[in-house]
Design a protein around this motif. Structure first.
Motif, PDB file in Angstrom:
ATOM      1  N   VAL A   1      -7.912  24.323 -10.323  1.00 23.28           N
ATOM      2  CA  VAL A   1      -9.082  23.433 -10.368  1.00 23.28           C
ATOM      3  C   VAL A   1      -8.671  21.966 -10.348  1.00 23.28           C
ATOM      4  N   THR A   2      -7.493  21.658 -10.896  1.00 22.54           N
ATOM      5  CA  THR A   2      -7.004  20.287 -10.831  1.00 22.54           C
ATOM      6  C   THR A   2      -6.799  19.866  -9.380  1.00 22.54           C
ATOM      7  N   HIS A   3      -6.159  20.726  -8.620  1.00 13.82           N
ATOM      8  CA  HIS A   3      -5.884  20.393  -7.223  1.00 13.82           C
ATOM      9  C   HIS A   3      -7.164  20.305  -6.392  1.00 13.82           C
ATOM     10  N   ILE A   4      -8.062  21.258  -6.564  1.00 16.19           N
ATOM     11  CA  ILE A   4      -9.266  21.304  -5.739  1.00 16.19           C
ATOM     12  C   ILE A   4     -10.215  20.151  -6.067  1.00 16.19           C
ATOM     13  N   ALA A   5     -10.384  19.834  -7.331  1.00 19.40           N
ATOM     14  CA  ALA A   5     -11.244  18.699  -7.706  1.00 19.40           C
ATOM     15  C   ALA A   5     -10.692  17.399  -7.129  1.00 19.40           C
ATOM     16  N   THR A   6      -9.373  17.267  -7.150  1.00 19.03           N
ATOM     17  CA  THR A   6      -8.734  16.069  -6.614  1.00 19.03           C
ATOM     18  C   THR A   6      -8.919  15.967  -5.109  1.00 19.03           C
ATOM     19  N   CYS A   7      -8.741  17.079  -4.416  1.00 22.71           N
ATOM     20  CA  CYS A   7      -8.955  17.093  -2.963  1.00 22.71           C
ATOM     21  C   CYS A   7     -10.395  16.734  -2.619  1.00 22.71           C
ATOM     22  N   MET A   8     -11.343  17.316  -3.336  1.00 16.17           N
ATOM     23  CA  MET A   8     -12.753  17.026  -3.075  1.00 16.17           C
ATOM     24  C   MET A   8     -13.069  15.551  -3.325  1.00 16.17           C
TER      25      MET A   8
ATOM     26  N   ILE B   1       0.816  -1.219   0.000  1.00 12.92           N
ATOM     27  CA  ILE B   1       0.000   0.000   0.000  1.00 12.92           C
ATOM     28  C   ILE B   1       0.851   1.270   0.000  1.00 12.92           C
ATOM     29  N   PRO B   2       2.020   1.311   0.657  1.00 11.21           N
ATOM     30  CA  PRO B   2       2.865   2.501   0.506  1.00 11.21           C
ATOM     31  C   PRO B   2       3.239   2.799  -0.950  1.00 11.21           C
ATOM     32  N   PHE B   3       3.425   1.747  -1.794  1.00  7.32           N
ATOM     33  CA  PHE B   3       3.664   1.976  -3.217  1.00  7.32           C
ATOM     34  C   PHE B   3       2.443   2.626  -3.870  1.00  7.32           C
ATOM     35  N   VAL B   4       1.247   2.198  -3.465  1.00 10.31           N
ATOM     36  CA  VAL B   4       0.021   2.788  -4.002  1.00 10.31           C
ATOM     37  C   VAL B   4      -0.027   4.276  -3.664  1.00 10.31           C
ATOM     38  N   PHE B   5       0.292   4.600  -2.415  1.00 11.67           N
ATOM     39  CA  PHE B   5       0.322   6.007  -1.998  1.00 11.67           C
ATOM     40  C   PHE B   5       1.375   6.791  -2.778  1.00 11.67           C
ATOM     41  N   LEU B   6       2.576   6.229  -2.898  1.00 10.32           N
ATOM     42  CA  LEU B   6       3.650   6.923  -3.612  1.00 10.32           C
ATOM     43  C   LEU B   6       3.282   7.126  -5.079  1.00 10.32           C
ATOM     44  N   GLY B   7       2.699   6.099  -5.695  1.00  4.51           N
ATOM     45  CA  GLY B   7       2.263   6.226  -7.083  1.00  4.51           C
ATOM     46  C   GLY B   7       1.201   7.303  -7.237  1.00  4.51           C
ATOM     47  N   THR B   8       0.264   7.356  -6.286  1.00  3.78           N
ATOM     48  CA  THR B   8      -0.782   8.389  -6.311  1.00  3.78           C
ATOM     49  C   THR B   8      -0.172   9.782  -6.188  1.00  3.78           C
ATOM     50  N   ALA B   9       0.785   9.934  -5.272  1.00  3.64           N
ATOM     51  CA  ALA B   9       1.437  11.234  -5.084  1.00  3.64           C
ATOM     52  C   ALA B   9       2.151  11.683  -6.355  1.00  3.64           C
ATOM     53  N   LEU B  10       2.821  10.758  -7.034  1.00  7.74           N
ATOM     54  CA  LEU B  10       3.520  11.086  -8.275  1.00  7.74           C
ATOM     55  C   LEU B  10       2.528  11.426  -9.395  1.00  7.74           C
ATOM     56  N   LEU B  11       1.414  10.697  -9.447  1.00  3.91           N
ATOM     57  CA  LEU B  11       0.381  11.002 -10.434  1.00  3.91           C
ATOM     58  C   LEU B  11      -0.217  12.392 -10.172  1.00  3.91           C
ATOM     59  N   TRP B  12      -0.507  12.673  -8.930  1.00  6.27           N
ATOM     60  CA  TRP B  12      -1.086  13.977  -8.549  1.00  6.27           C
ATOM     61  C   TRP B  12      -0.140  15.105  -8.949  1.00  6.27           C
ATOM     62  N   LEU B  13       1.131  14.950  -8.603  1.00  8.87           N
ATOM     63  CA  LEU B  13       2.121  15.957  -8.972  1.00  8.87           C
ATOM     64  C   LEU B  13       2.250  16.079 -10.485  1.00  8.87           C
ATOM     65  N   GLY B  14       2.351  14.946 -11.170  1.00  8.19           N
ATOM     66  CA  GLY B  14       2.509  14.959 -12.625  1.00  8.19           C
ATOM     67  C   GLY B  14       1.310  15.550 -13.337  1.00  8.19           C
ATOM     68  N   TRP B  15       0.128  15.384 -12.734  1.00  3.03           N
ATOM     69  CA  TRP B  15      -1.099  15.870 -13.364  1.00  3.03           C
ATOM     70  C   TRP B  15      -1.131  17.388 -13.483  1.00  3.03           C
ATOM     71  N   PHE B  16      -0.366  18.083 -12.658  1.00  2.73           N
ATOM     72  CA  PHE B  16      -0.291  19.538 -12.808  1.00  2.73           C
ATOM     73  C   PHE B  16       0.337  19.899 -14.149  1.00  2.73           C
ATOM     74  N   GLY B  17       1.317  19.112 -14.590  1.00  2.00           N
ATOM     75  CA  GLY B  17       1.876  19.312 -15.920  1.00  2.00           C
ATOM     76  C   GLY B  17       0.899  18.894 -16.995  1.00  2.00           C
ATOM     77  N   PHE B  18       0.202  17.803 -16.746  1.00  2.00           N
ATOM     78  CA  PHE B  18      -0.790  17.240 -17.663  1.00  2.00           C
ATOM     79  C   PHE B  18      -1.863  18.278 -18.007  1.00  2.00           C
ATOM     80  N   ASN B  19      -2.431  18.898 -16.966  1.00  4.80           N
ATOM     81  CA  ASN B  19      -3.533  19.841 -17.168  1.00  4.80           C
ATOM     82  C   ASN B  19      -3.064  21.286 -17.356  1.00  4.80           C
ATOM     83  N   ALA B  20      -2.235  21.771 -16.427  1.00  4.77           N
ATOM     84  CA  ALA B  20      -1.799  23.170 -16.518  1.00  4.77           C
ATOM     85  C   ALA B  20      -0.910  23.407 -17.728  1.00  4.77           C
TER      86      ALA B  20
END
Length: 419
Positions: free
Chosen positions: A244-251, A209-228
């Protein structure tokens, strides 16, 4: 080349960073996220599949893929509208150091940015057939699917094809990436069949599960490049997409965790991570056209619906979408694409820009629905045909013994953990 455009160093610097961020989403983001969800005997199979996609699809993209999606050789013809761009940019023909896009970034950089989208799309499909597919079958399918499904779809939506002409809004890959990959994932899961030890209502426990968390964190960070980064400029639109990418993800993450808490009496790490990814997926097509209100509602609605798909619909129908590629990416992409037609606002798109049903333009909603349905049908039919072809040529599913003992040893001759 338009000589009135000059190199913009600010936009160029940002787009180099954005491209690196998107690349990080495939390796190591997807590799760790999916790899942590499977059993330890199959961890390296996900790593190797992700690496193979990064290597092979990148080569296909620069040799002819970019030309098929963004070429203009067939411009003005019906084939350009409903087929591909052309072969005029094969091997990046005509693209020099001083060839610039409209925002003043080198076209070579745009080629690389779009290459990262071509990588992550087939990588998302891996979650549907994890732990039971031969490496040779996976590789053959990925090559054919990238050429015959992803590249035409990218052209239709972003390269001047009929969906772009129709007015469909897909800022960063709702239909091209997530609906496309998610529907393909469902078809693959159904055709490959269940894992031998899969039992409805008894999920197979993730091994790390720590790999799942780490993968999610990297996806979240990378998605700022993806969208912005999808506006190809360092400007206010990029800033809005970032927000909006960050806020939608948090929600979405908070919503999934809350539902998990109420339904299962536990607030789980895997659940919160899954919710976050669902939010990232859904805001992707809308990031260039919705404001804070839209982001909050898209995150809330998408997380609730994806939870229902994963926790209720999948067990009811008994299909083995191993890592919920369809339940999260497919369904999230569909919801995000449709809700773009609801929440798009001229506060973001500007005067004369698109706006959604919430602001009085119901036509945009129907356009979004039509584009989403077309994408779903095209992906489903082509994936079905390609599965049949590849299965006949090289075979797709591993035999029972390989599945029982793990793909890492039998397919790659390695083990992730030497105990």
């Amino acid at each position: 080349m338009d000589t009135s455009v000059i190199l913009d160093s600010g936009h160029t610097a940002w787009m180099i960073v954005a491209t690196l961020l998107v690349f990080m989403m495939t390796i190591p983001g997807i590799a760790l996220f999916y790899g942590g969800l499977v059993r330890q005997k199959n961890m390296l199979s996900l790593v190797m599949q992700s690496l193979a996609i990064a290597g092979v699809v990148s080569i296909l993209w620069v040799v002819f893929g970019y030309s098929l999606a963004f070429g203009t050789g067939y411009e003005g013809s019906g084939f350009f509208k409903y087929g591909i761009g052309g072969f005029d940019k094969v091997m990046l023909n005509g693209i020099g150091l001083d060839t610039l896009t409209a925002t003043g970034i080198p076209e070579m950089l745009f080629v690389m940015f779009q290459c990262m989208f071509a990588l992550i799309t087939p990588a998302l499909i891996l979650g549907a057939f994890a732990e039971r597919v031969r490496f040779a079958g996976f590789l053959c399918f990925t090559v054919l699917w990238s050429i015959l499904v992803y590249m035409p779809m990218a052209h239709w939506v972003w390269g001047g094809g009929f969906l772009m002409e129709m007015g469909a809004v897909d800022f960063a890959g709702g239909t091209v990436v997530h609906v496309n990959a998610g529907v393909a994932a469902l078809v693959m899961a159904l055709m490959v069949g269940r894992r031998k030890d899969y039992r409805v209502g008894r999920p197979i426990t993730p091994h790390n599960i720590p790999f799942v968390f780490l993968g999610t964190a990297l996806l979240w960070l990378g998605w700022f490049g993806f969208n912005a980064g999808s506006g190809l400029a360092a400007d206010g639109l990029a800033a809005n997409a970032f927000l909006v990418t960050h806020i939608a993800t948090c929600m979405a993450a908070v919503t999934w965790a809350a539902i998990d808490w109420v339904v299962n009496k536990k607030c789980t790490t895997v659940g919160a991570c899954t919710g976050a990814v669902a939010g990232l997926v859904a805001i992707t097509p809308a990031a260039g056209s919705v404001d804070l209100v839209g982001a909050l509602f898209i995150g809330l609605i998408t997380s609730a619906v994806c939870f229902w798909m994963v926790a209720v619909v999948k067990p009811k129908f008994g299909y083995d979408d191993a890592l919920d590629a369809f339940g999260v990416h497919g369904v999230g992409g569909i919801i995000g694409s449709v809700l773009t037609g609801v929440f798009a606002t001229q506060f973001v798109t500007g005067e004369g820009g698109v706006q959604g049903a919430l602001y009085g333009d119901w036509n945009q909603l129907w356009i979004q629905i039509a584009a989403t349905v077309i994408s779903m049908v095209f992906s489903a039919v082509m994936t079905f045909v390609l599965f049949k072809v590849v299965d006949k040529l090289v075979g797709i599913r591993v035999d029972k013994r390989v599945e029982e003992e793990g793909l890492d040893i039998y397919e790659h001759g390695e083990s992730a953990y030497d105990l």
